[in-house]
Design a protein around this motif. Structure first.
Motif, PDB file in Angstrom:
ATOM      1  N   GLU A 175       0.817  -1.212   0.000  1.00 40.35           N
ATOM      2  CA  GLU A 175       0.000   0.000   0.000  1.00 40.35           C
ATOM      3  C   GLU A 175       0.855   1.268   0.000  1.00 40.35           C
ATOM      4  N   LYS A 176       1.923   1.266   0.799  1.00 35.76           N
ATOM      5  CA  LYS A 176       2.790   2.431   0.885  1.00 35.76           C
ATOM      6  C   LYS A 176       3.915   2.340  -0.143  1.00 35.76           C
ATOM      7  N   GLU A 177       4.335   3.500  -0.645  1.00 39.70           N
ATOM      8  CA  GLU A 177       5.417   3.520  -1.625  1.00 39.70           C
ATOM      9  C   GLU A 177       6.780   3.458  -0.956  1.00 39.70           C
ATOM     10  N   LYS A 178       6.915   4.063   0.236  1.00 41.56           N
ATOM     11  CA  LYS A 178       8.184   4.035   0.964  1.00 41.56           C
ATOM     12  C   LYS A 178       7.905   3.878   2.448  1.00 41.56           C
ATOM     13  N   PHE A 179       8.651   2.992   3.111  1.00 42.30           N
ATOM     14  CA  PHE A 179       8.506   2.818   4.553  1.00 42.30           C
ATOM     15  C   PHE A 179       9.721   2.055   5.078  1.00 42.30           C
ATOM     16  N   LEU A 210       8.592   0.779  -3.029  1.00 44.65           N
ATOM     17  CA  LEU A 210       7.809   0.111  -4.064  1.00 44.65           C
ATOM     18  C   LEU A 210       8.225   0.618  -5.437  1.00 44.65           C
ATOM     19  N   LEU A 211       8.644  -0.292  -6.315  1.00 41.53           N
ATOM     20  CA  LEU A 211       9.035   0.081  -7.676  1.00 41.53           C
ATOM     21  C   LEU A 211       7.862  -0.029  -8.642  1.00 41.53           C
ATOM     22  N   GLN A 212       7.110  -1.134  -8.535  1.00 41.52           N
ATOM     23  CA  GLN A 212       5.927  -1.293  -9.385  1.00 41.52           C
ATOM     24  C   GLN A 212       5.035  -2.396  -8.841  1.00 41.52           C
ATOM     25  N   LEU A 222      15.076  -2.580  -1.739  1.00 43.14           N
ATOM     26  CA  LEU A 222      15.297  -2.662  -0.298  1.00 43.14           C
ATOM     27  C   LEU A 222      16.706  -2.219   0.038  1.00 43.14           C
ATOM     28  N   GLN A 223      16.836  -1.499   1.140  1.00 47.95           N
ATOM     29  CA  GLN A 223      18.166  -1.136   1.633  1.00 47.95           C
ATOM     30  C   GLN A 223      18.336  -1.678   3.040  1.00 47.95           C
ATOM     31  N   LEU A 224      19.431  -2.397   3.248  1.00 49.12           N
ATOM     32  CA  LEU A 224      19.743  -2.940   4.568  1.00 49.12           C
ATOM     33  C   LEU A 224      20.501  -1.900   5.377  1.00 49.12           C
TER      34      LEU A 224
END
Length: 291
Positions: A175-179, A210-212, A222-224
């Motif tokens: 649902e969210k684009e960035k979190f 979210l890319l698509q 994703l970034q660790l």
């Protein structure tokens, strides 16, 4: 085999021991230099760490040669090198290859093949794999060629100066684009492999973008920010969006026979030159075809 060495210039007078610590040389590394056949030179003369430095002194640390562990055999195999110098080796790991040998897969690991590469090129180092990937996961892996270099990279990871980014396919539509997922991870009771989110676990943080959106799936970046075992897999399963193909954590294998996860970007500061390095890797064919 020529030993690895680094030379520094003393900026201020003071004890050599303190200067070495300021240059990031750990007590463990110093012990290996002292007892393992290394040397510390000041202006070309061998000294102890109690030596008093003058401003402008040239300090050379000659690190002892290292040997592979007895349990690691050197094996021929394909090795896709992205970058290599005297300190670092960056490679592409294909899917379905262990980073290091395991009881189930004792041969053919990335470590076995890199050991052969080191032998063939006279590199006097054991295996210091700084960024391991699970067997199913593909993409960039960072390998240090020296205990000290490994220590310096570990410090970067702790200080969040090293960045690792992944792309994945997950079940469901985000649902969210960035979190950001911040949830502690620990070993699951009665399992030596599986991890889970638990209150007594280690701090873990993953940034999600979210890319698509696809048909019932999401393509994410994703970034660790930490490096816990199975971190991405556990965190995504925890929020109800397990990795496609990750049947250990609730994903299905009807579309792909491995977890759909690839390390696409690696960014770090070179531990010798202080240059910022950036590496990019394209998705493997199996993930590209799914998208």
């Amino acid at each position: 085999m020529k030993p690895f060495q680094l030379t520094y210039t003393a900026e201020n007078p003071g004890l050599l021991r303190d200067a070495l610590g300021g240059w990031g040389i750990s007590k463990r590394t110093l012990a290996s230099v002292k007892y393992g056949g290394g040397q510390i030179l000041v202006n070309g003369a061998e000294v102890t760490v109690r030596h008093a430095l003058e401003k402008g002194d040239a300090v050379t640390v000659i690190f002892p040669n290292e040997e592979h562990g007895k349990g690691l055999s050197a094996e021929d195999g394909p090795l896709e090198i992205v970058y290599e110098d005297e300190a670092l080796l960056i490679v592409e790991k294909p899917p379905m290859q262990n980073t290091i040998p395991s009881r189930e897969h004792p041969f053919g690991s990335l470590a076995n093949i890199v050991a052969k590469h080191f032998n063939d090129h006279g590199i006097p180092s054991t295996l210091h794999i700084a960024t391991r990937l699970d067997r199913d996961t593909s993409g960039l892996v960072c390998i240090a060629k020296n205990r000290h270099i490994h220590h310096m990279i570990s410090l970067q990871q702790q200080e969040k100066k090293m960045k690792r980014r992944y792309e994945a396919l997950v079940h469901g539509l985000l649902e969210k684009e960035k979190f950001t997922i911040t949830a502690p991870i620990g070993r699951k009771n009665a399992s030596i492999i599986e991890r889970e989110v638990r209150e007594d676990g280690q701090f873990a943080e993953t940034e999600v973008c979210l890319l698509q959106k696809l048909a019932g799936y999401s393509h994410v970046s994703l970034q660790l920010n930490t490096g816990r075992t199975h971190q991405i897999r556990v965190h995504l399963a925890h929020i109800g969006h397990p990795l496609v193909g990750d049947d250990l954590y609730g994903g299905k294998r009807n579309l792909i026979k491995r977890q759909a996860l690839h390390c696409t970007e690696l960014e770090l500061i070179h531990p010798v030159t202080d240059e910022r390095l950036f590496f990019h890797s394209s998705l493997n064919g199996d993930m590209q075809s799914l998208i």
